[in-house]
Motif scaffolding. Structure first.
Motif, PDB file in Angstrom:
ATOM      1  N   ILE A  11       0.262  11.641  -2.660  1.00  0.00           N
ATOM      2  CA  ILE A  11      -0.177  10.479  -1.753  1.00  0.00           C
ATOM      3  C   ILE A  11       0.515   9.457  -1.942  1.00  0.00           C
ATOM      4  CG2 ILE A  11      -2.269   8.929  -1.510  1.00  0.00           C
ATOM      5  CD1 ILE A  11      -4.177  10.975  -2.692  1.00  0.00           C
ATOM      6  N   LYS A  12       1.174   8.974  -0.968  1.00  0.00           N
ATOM      7  CA  LYS A  12       1.980   7.849  -0.939  1.00  0.00           C
ATOM      8  C   LYS A  12       1.338   6.632  -0.632  1.00  0.00           C
ATOM      9  CE  LYS A  12       6.027   5.910   1.680  1.00  0.00           C
ATOM     10  NZ  LYS A  12       6.902   6.099   2.886  1.00  0.00           N
ATOM     11  N   TYR A  57      -3.538   7.220  -6.598  1.00  0.00           N
ATOM     12  CA  TYR A  57      -2.081   7.474  -6.563  1.00  0.00           C
ATOM     13  C   TYR A  57      -1.600   8.203  -7.701  1.00  0.00           C
ATOM     14  CZ  TYR A  57      -2.291   4.184  -2.820  1.00  0.00           C
ATOM     15  OH  TYR A  57      -2.651   3.434  -1.628  1.00  0.00           O
ATOM     16  N   ILE A  58      -2.538   8.337  -8.764  1.00  0.00           N
ATOM     17  CA  ILE A  58      -2.052   9.145 -10.081  1.00  0.00           C
ATOM     18  C   ILE A  58      -2.775  10.340 -10.289  1.00  0.00           C
ATOM     19  CG2 ILE A  58      -2.246   8.631 -12.556  1.00  0.00           C
ATOM     20  CD1 ILE A  58      -1.908   5.644 -12.072  1.00  0.00           C
TER      21      ILE A  58
END
Length: 288
Positions: A11-12, A57-58
């Motif tokens: 996921i950017k 995002y992690i």
């Protein structure tokens, strides 16, 4: 042992280019790898705001909570499964405005979690309003003639509330920030790490250059003792809280989990919670 890359996912982040939160995300991922965690050992709980997106995002367990409520959720996760390393995260508005009551009580409760605050001194997600961390005279859409309110000093509040681990860093100093998060994870108790994270879109005052000119690194102060609470408070007041590094740590006080009588070492998540018929009958009988 997991590597830094294994805490990444596909996921950017959609933060603005140049946002300090990119570095904070990287520091959390590096710290998790450096202390020997696996992705399934880590839970990242966040609130609302630009910073709240970090839990997605992690590559770890993650929960994107509601505004100001990351800490109650994070504490619940830790109490249900004390084997997990729990990191709560949010912005200065999330943690020091609507969530300030939760922050103070989490500090004094001293549950073994780490709280990383991304302090950009403005409300970024809602397009640039004054936050509790904005300076006096700060002009935004909500204070067009300049804020008349005093700037909140959360680290002074933390010390006064009985904090056992207080640190501060700058998103540009990835080495120091990673080290402080590692120390926070390894600390037995509640760890507060405030991170100056410039908002490049809406905050044109507290910029990267401004922080570089005004920050004082505690590593450059001879004889500073992070075990000395009075010294820590004095240094915060003397510098207007513009110091970075490990500000205070109390290694003697036990965490909440280790003080509660009868709190089992086996995580609640793994315990057999079903009642037998006789146990149920005895429980009901108490209310007759």
């Amino acid at each position: 042992m997991a590597t830094f890359k294994e805490f990444r996912n596909n996921i950017k982040p959609n933060w603005c280019p140049g946002c300090g939160d990119f570095s904070i995300q990287a520091a959390i991922q590096r710290a998790a790898a450096n202390v020997g965690l696996e992705p399934e050992n880590l839970a990242v709980i966040s609130g609302i705001g630009c910073s709240g997106r970090i839990s997605g995002y992690i590559n770890a367990y993650g929960l994107h909570g509601i505004h100001g409520r990351a800490l109650p959720i994070a504490q619940g996760v830790k109490l249900a499964n004390r084997d997990l390393t729990v990191i709560a995260s949010g912005g200065d508005g999330d943690g020091f405005a609507i969530g300030m009551g939760h922050t103070v009580h989490a500090i004094r409760r001293n549950i073994n979690i780490t709280y990383v605050v991304m302090d950009n001194q403005i409300y970024g997600l809602t397009k640039g309003q004054t936050s509790p961390r904005s300076g006096e005279g700060f002009k935004t859409k909500s204070t067009p003639e300049g804020s008349v309110e005093s700037t909140l000093s959360p680290l002074e509040i933390a010390l006064a509330s009985g904090a056992t681990f207080v640190a501060q860093s700058f998103s540009s100093d990835l080495k120091q920030l990673t080290s402080l998060i590692e120390q926070g994870i390894q600390h037995e108790g509640f760890s507060l790490i405030n991170v100056f994270s410039p908002c490049v879109t809406f905050n044109k005052v507290n910029t990267y250059d401004w922080f570089k000119e005004n920050i004082i690194n505690l590593d450059t102060i001879p004889d500073y003792d992070p075990a000395n609470r009075a010294m820590a408070m004095a240094k915060l007041m003397e510098t207007g809280s513009m110091i970075t590094g490990l500000i205070y740590q109390n290694k003697e006080k036990k965490s909440y989990e280790n003080l509660v009588h009868g709190f089992k070492q086996e995580p609640l998540a793994y315990q057999q919670l079903a009642l037998s018929e006789s146990e149920f009958d005895n429980l009901v009988a108490e209310f007759r």
